[in-house]
Design an enzyme around this catalytic site. Structure first.
Site, PDB file in Angstrom:
ATOM      1  N   CYS A  59      14.857   1.430  -3.300  1.00 24.29           N
ATOM      2  CA  CYS A  59      15.187   0.016  -3.153  1.00 24.29           C
ATOM      3  C   CYS A  59      16.294  -0.350  -4.149  1.00 24.29           C
ATOM      4  O   CYS A  59      16.389   0.230  -5.225  1.00 24.29           O
ATOM      5  CB  CYS A  59      13.948  -0.848  -3.401  1.00 24.29           C
ATOM      6  N   ARG A  63      14.853  -3.087 -11.088  1.00 20.38           N
ATOM      7  CA  ARG A  63      13.765  -2.586 -11.948  1.00 20.38           C
ATOM      8  C   ARG A  63      13.333  -1.176 -11.595  1.00 20.38           C
ATOM      9  O   ARG A  63      12.399  -0.645 -12.200  1.00 20.38           O
ATOM     10  CB  ARG A  63      12.566  -3.545 -11.851  1.00 20.38           C
ATOM     11  N   HIS A 115       8.488   0.333  -3.816  1.00 19.17           N
ATOM     12  CA  HIS A 115       7.856  -0.143  -5.061  1.00 19.17           C
ATOM     13  C   HIS A 115       7.004  -1.368  -4.785  1.00 19.17           C
ATOM     14  O   HIS A 115       7.377  -2.228  -3.968  1.00 19.17           O
ATOM     15  CB  HIS A 115       8.921  -0.448  -6.132  1.00 19.17           C
ATOM     16  N   CYS A 118       7.823  -5.518  -4.026  1.00 17.51           N
ATOM     17  CA  CYS A 118       9.161  -5.497  -3.420  1.00 17.51           C
ATOM     18  C   CYS A 118       9.440  -6.822  -2.704  1.00 17.51           C
ATOM     19  O   CYS A 118       8.702  -7.224  -1.795  1.00 17.51           O
ATOM     20  CB  CYS A 118       9.262  -4.332  -2.439  1.00 17.51           C
TER      21      CYS A 118
END
Ligand code: CO
Length: 227
Positions: A59, A63, A115, A118
């Site tokens: 993604c 982070r 993740h 998201c």
């Protein structure tokens, strides 16, 4: 007077804004000199050869930086990132990265990494239009539709979204296996191994979600017999 104050404010404002990106350039200088201090041949080796063993499809979320969370160095992971780590069959950008990684770099592993938390998954599970982004997120709505009964059975909203993150990563892995690039490589080179992972923002840990070793079975309708 007023104009002077305005100008001074403007200059201060510009300086404040410049500072953030100038800091990146300064950090980079420090990083490069530290690298050379610890390993004088580091950049020379990278200039001459790129031989990553992994392709990372992750993604775009700031982070989830591929190298940092896997403890790898420049040169070790070939990276493609987009919103919610999607593998879309007509995405020329992704297909170009995939073909280069598989056919030129001969990567041994491809990781599709979603993740938890998201924003793309959350937005797709909502009914609010986001403009052009809708055309991208509709692919996640399709993942939900295919797994509706399982997802709807989860009462807690956060857990439901977490499961969607996992199902999405798995679905994108299945999409990889549908491409001629992967099917050809599996048939002729017995590579690469496909992995779906999910990263937790809250503890920094990666979890395995789904796994497809070379030659894994896929639905017959997606198989090409003439590769
Ligand atoms: Co995301």
């Amino acid at each position: 007077m007023c104009r002077t104050i305005k100008t001074a404010y403007c200059i201060l404002n510009t300086l404040a804004r410049m500072k953030s990106f100038e800091k990146l350039l300064q950090n980079n200088k420090n990083w490069a000199s530290d690298r050379i201090k610890n390993d004088p041949g580091f950049f020379n080796r990278l200039v001459n050869l790129q031989m990553p063993e992994f392709l990372w499809i992750g993604c775009s979320d700031s982070r989830v930086p591929a190298n940092e969370i896997t403890g790898t160095n420049p040169g070790e992971i070939f990276v493609h990132r987009n919103i919610s780590n999607l593998v879309i069959q007509n995405d020329l950008n992704l297909l170009s990265v995939l073909q280069y990684a598989v056919e030129v770099l001969h990567v041994k592993h491809i990781i599709v990494c979603g993740h938890y938390g998201c924003g793309g998954i959350k937005a797709a599970m909502d009914n609010i239009s986001m403009g052009d982004l809708d055309k991208w997120l509709v692919n996640i709505k399709d993942v939900y539709n295919l797994n509706k009964s399982e997802v709807d059975a989860i009462e807690n909203e956060e857990e439901r979204l977490n499961r969607m993150v996992e199902l999405n990563a798995k679905h994108q892995l299945l999409n990889l296996a549908k491409t001629t690039i992967i099917q050809k490589a599996w048939k002729h080179n017995k590579m690469p191994h496909l992995h779906a992972w999910a990263y937790s923002l809250s503890d920094g840990v990666l979890r395995t979600v789904f796994d497809m070793p070379p030659g894994s079975p896929i639905d017959k309708i997606y198989e090409f017999d003439n590769l």
